[in-house]
Scaffold this active site. Sequence first.
Site, PDB file in Angstrom:
ATOM      1  N   HIS A  62       0.819  -1.213   0.000  1.00 24.30           N
ATOM      2  CA  HIS A  62       0.000   0.000   0.000  1.00 24.30           C
ATOM      3  C   HIS A  62       0.855   1.265   0.000  1.00 24.30           C
ATOM      4  CE1 HIS A  62       0.271   1.125   4.363  1.00 24.30           C
ATOM      5  NE2 HIS A  62       0.369  -0.165   4.559  1.00 24.30           N
ATOM      6  N   GLU A 186      -5.174   1.544   2.509  1.00 20.24           N
ATOM      7  CA  GLU A 186      -5.018   0.401   3.403  1.00 20.24           C
ATOM      8  C   GLU A 186      -5.213   0.813   4.851  1.00 20.24           C
ATOM      9  OE1 GLU A 186      -2.678  -2.459   6.004  1.00 20.24           O
ATOM     10  OE2 GLU A 186      -2.514  -0.282   5.758  1.00 20.24           O
TER      11      GLU A 186
END
Length: 320
Positions: A62, A186
């Site tokens: 992420h 995320e």
Amino acid sequence: MELLKKLTQASAPSGAEDDVREIIKKEAEGKYDEAVTDPLGNLMLIKRGSAENKKKIMAAAHMDEIGVIAKYTDENGFVRFDALGGLDTRYLPGRRVLFTNGAYGVIGCEEKEFKDKPSLDKLYIDTCGKKVNTGDAAVFCGSFEERDGIVVSKALDNRAGCYILLKALEKLNGKNEVCLAFTVQEEVGLRGAGPAAYSYEPDYAIAVDVTDTGDTPNAPVAEVRLGSGAAVKIMDRSVLCDAQLRNFMMETAKRNNIPYQAEIMSDGGTDAGRIHVTRAGIKTGGISVPVRYIHSPSETASVSDINNCIELLAATLNEL
């Protein structure tokens, strides 16, 4: 370490990952066959494989980092805010933040509210009059330092993972088809990884992230230690990793003399949690960088651990 420094010092709170995405695209230019940016902002770099029985493998990391988002500015110019990701309010007063509009600020606490853990609504950001609008996001300031094989910086969670994917891209042997997925949001609920996995539909997936260590005074019991190698994930709060893939990664580490350690993360989750339940289910594993002081401006990692994660990820993508 210049690339890792560039990645960590970029500002990319959840939902505003543009700067990091552009750095990654520029760094990877000419090293992939196809690039896709989906409507959420996930960046997927695809390297086609040539083997007749090639597998489709997705490695995900992420791009976003924890931060804050302005929700109200009072008549005196002090900004009230909400969290973007997991924050421990005990350590917020006195921290500096940088807004995406260029404003700097310092987090303060209402004078009567200095407790062991003040509530978020008793904290504010002092921008000394700089204009901040509702919805403006900010990240914490934390310089990049690298000495004696140790890196200290903000946003090693998870720019270290992005760095590992980029370096592994250079080591692919062309056997399997590989999708490097640089995901969004995320920190606020593993939101980008699911759509990325749904779109690409891999045979296997590996989430690359950071993990807590158990080697600081009175830390929760954990096997993971700084400097002891790449951490192969067994489970966290979001996933039980596929046993076949996990064992393959451990055997691959042994075959290639790559130091590794087994990881069980008692708190928190990673993109693996969303990926493994996508579509009809995806065999999913994880490789993690041991990091001390996660979600602080002084996240601390070992250069050797980062390098071992690169070697293990590349070997797994090539040999699976």
